[in-house]
Design an enzyme around this catalytic site. Structure first.
Site, mmCIF file in Angstrom:
data_model
loop_
_atom_site.group_PDB
_atom_site.id
_atom_site.type_symbol
_atom_site.label_atom_id
_atom_site.label_comp_id
_atom_site.label_asym_id
_atom_site.label_seq_id
_atom_site.Cartn_x
_atom_site.Cartn_y
_atom_site.Cartn_z
ATOM 1 N N GLU A 12 0.808 -1.225 0.000
ATOM 2 C CA GLU A 12 0.000 0.000 0.000
ATOM 3 C C GLU A 12 0.839 1.272 0.000
ATOM 4 O OE1 GLU A 12 -3.231 -0.392 -0.459
ATOM 5 O OE2 GLU A 12 -2.983 -2.573 -0.292
ATOM 6 N N VAL A 13 1.907 1.271 -0.776
ATOM 7 C CA VAL A 13 2.733 2.485 -0.876
ATOM 8 C C VAL A 13 2.572 3.174 -2.233
ATOM 9 C CG1 VAL A 13 4.452 1.711 0.789
ATOM 10 C CG2 VAL A 13 4.762 1.164 -1.636
ATOM 11 N N LYS A 37 3.388 -8.651 -14.115
ATOM 12 C CA LYS A 37 3.068 -8.842 -12.702
ATOM 13 C C LYS A 37 3.508 -10.243 -12.334
ATOM 14 C CE LYS A 37 1.230 -7.802 -8.693
ATOM 15 N NZ LYS A 37 1.715 -6.701 -7.854
ATOM 16 N N THR A 41 -1.883 -11.538 -5.895
ATOM 17 C CA THR A 41 -2.555 -12.188 -4.773
ATOM 18 C C THR A 41 -3.771 -11.377 -4.343
ATOM 19 O OG1 THR A 41 -1.243 -11.085 -3.063
ATOM 20 C CG2 THR A 41 -0.372 -13.144 -3.956
ATOM 21 N N GLY A 170 5.298 7.247 -3.632
ATOM 22 C CA GLY A 170 4.104 6.740 -4.304
ATOM 23 C C GLY A 170 2.845 7.542 -4.063
ATOM 24 N N PRO A 200 1.055 12.557 -6.750
ATOM 25 C CA PRO A 200 0.106 13.158 -5.815
ATOM 26 C C PRO A 200 -0.857 12.115 -5.267
ATOM 27 C CG PRO A 200 -0.499 13.679 -8.083
ATOM 28 C CD PRO A 200 0.846 13.009 -8.138
ATOM 29 N N ALA A 201 -1.235 12.271 -4.019
ATOM 30 C CA ALA A 201 -2.220 11.372 -3.433
ATOM 31 C C ALA A 201 -3.486 11.374 -4.288
ATOM 32 C CB ALA A 201 -2.544 11.812 -2.014
#
Length: 238
Positions: A12-13, A37, A41, A170, A200-201
């Protein structure tokens, strides 16, 4: 740089969105791109995986997924629990090398961090990068704690004599805190490699057309973009 391995300092980065941004910038520069990839998972057979998300955001990318396991676990563990055949580093390397014969750039996206295990023998994305003799791009988080995980990842790469191309943040927050702003100077120091971008987020929530237009502005020229690390640091510095 026909093959670039992309790993995160953890989960989650922003690794998949960063992979999509690198792909979009390369496409905008006129290069043909494939994304591999290694192991997906936590996704059912009928669901979209990370490679599909890269295609959705970036556009005309060749997408390949070597294996898919239903449980949201490390690939080796997920394969064992599902009774499925695991992915081995040499298979990742062979698939990437084959894609490189037909594409200008192959992006190999890992699962989680650098040393997440693929198989019972302890094979990892680092092993695949070593077999490919490919550089690694590390995707890191912006805030508190990122210096430790980034330095650990970079030290492991150096110990294995694997090239570290640089670090990309990220997800850069709209209102960064003090730690995030200080990390702009500290991240390249602890990594021993340049800061090559900051997304950017919420970038992954943009419409694909907007994402493709904006992506080069989030990445440095080393990644086919126009982002200036020093100007960004000066603007955001405490």
């Amino acid at each position: 740089m026909p093959v670039l391995v992309i790993t995160g300092t953890g989960t989650e980065v922003g690794k998949t969105v960063t992979t999509a941004a690198v792909a979009a910038a390369a496409l905008a520069a006129g290069r043909s791109v494939a994304v591999l990839k290694a192991a997906q998972t936590g996704v059912r057979p009928d669901e979209r995986g990370d490679a599909d998300e890269v295609v959705r955001l970036a556009g005309a990318v060749t997408a390949t997924e070597l294996a898919r396991y239903p449980d949201p676990l490390a690939p080796g563990t997920a394969a064992r629990r599902a009774g499925l055949v695991p992915v081995h580093p040499h298979e990742v390397a062979e698939a990437a090398a084959k894609l490189a014969t037909d594409h200008d750039l192959v992006l190999v996206e890992g699962a989680g961090g650098l040393l997440v295990r693929f198989d019972a023998a302890g094979g990892t994305l680092a092993d695949a990068a070593r077999l490919l003799n490919a550089p690694v791009l590390v995707v890191a988080s912006a805030g508190l704690g990122t210096l430790n995980t980034t330095e650990l990842t970079s030290r492991e790469l150096r110990s294995r004599e694997i090239g570290l191309l640089g670090v990309v943040i990220g997800s850069w927050p709209e209102a960064p805190d003090l730690a995030s702003r200080c990390n702009l100077a500290d991240l390249p120091e602890v990594a021993g490699a340049p800061l090559l971008g900051a997304l950017p987020a919420g970038a992954g929530a943009l419409a694909p057309a907007d994402f493709r237009t904006a992506a080069p502005g989030w990445l440095s020229p080393r990644l086919d973009g126009s982002w200036d690390a020093e100007a960004f640091r000066v603007r955001e510095a405490p």
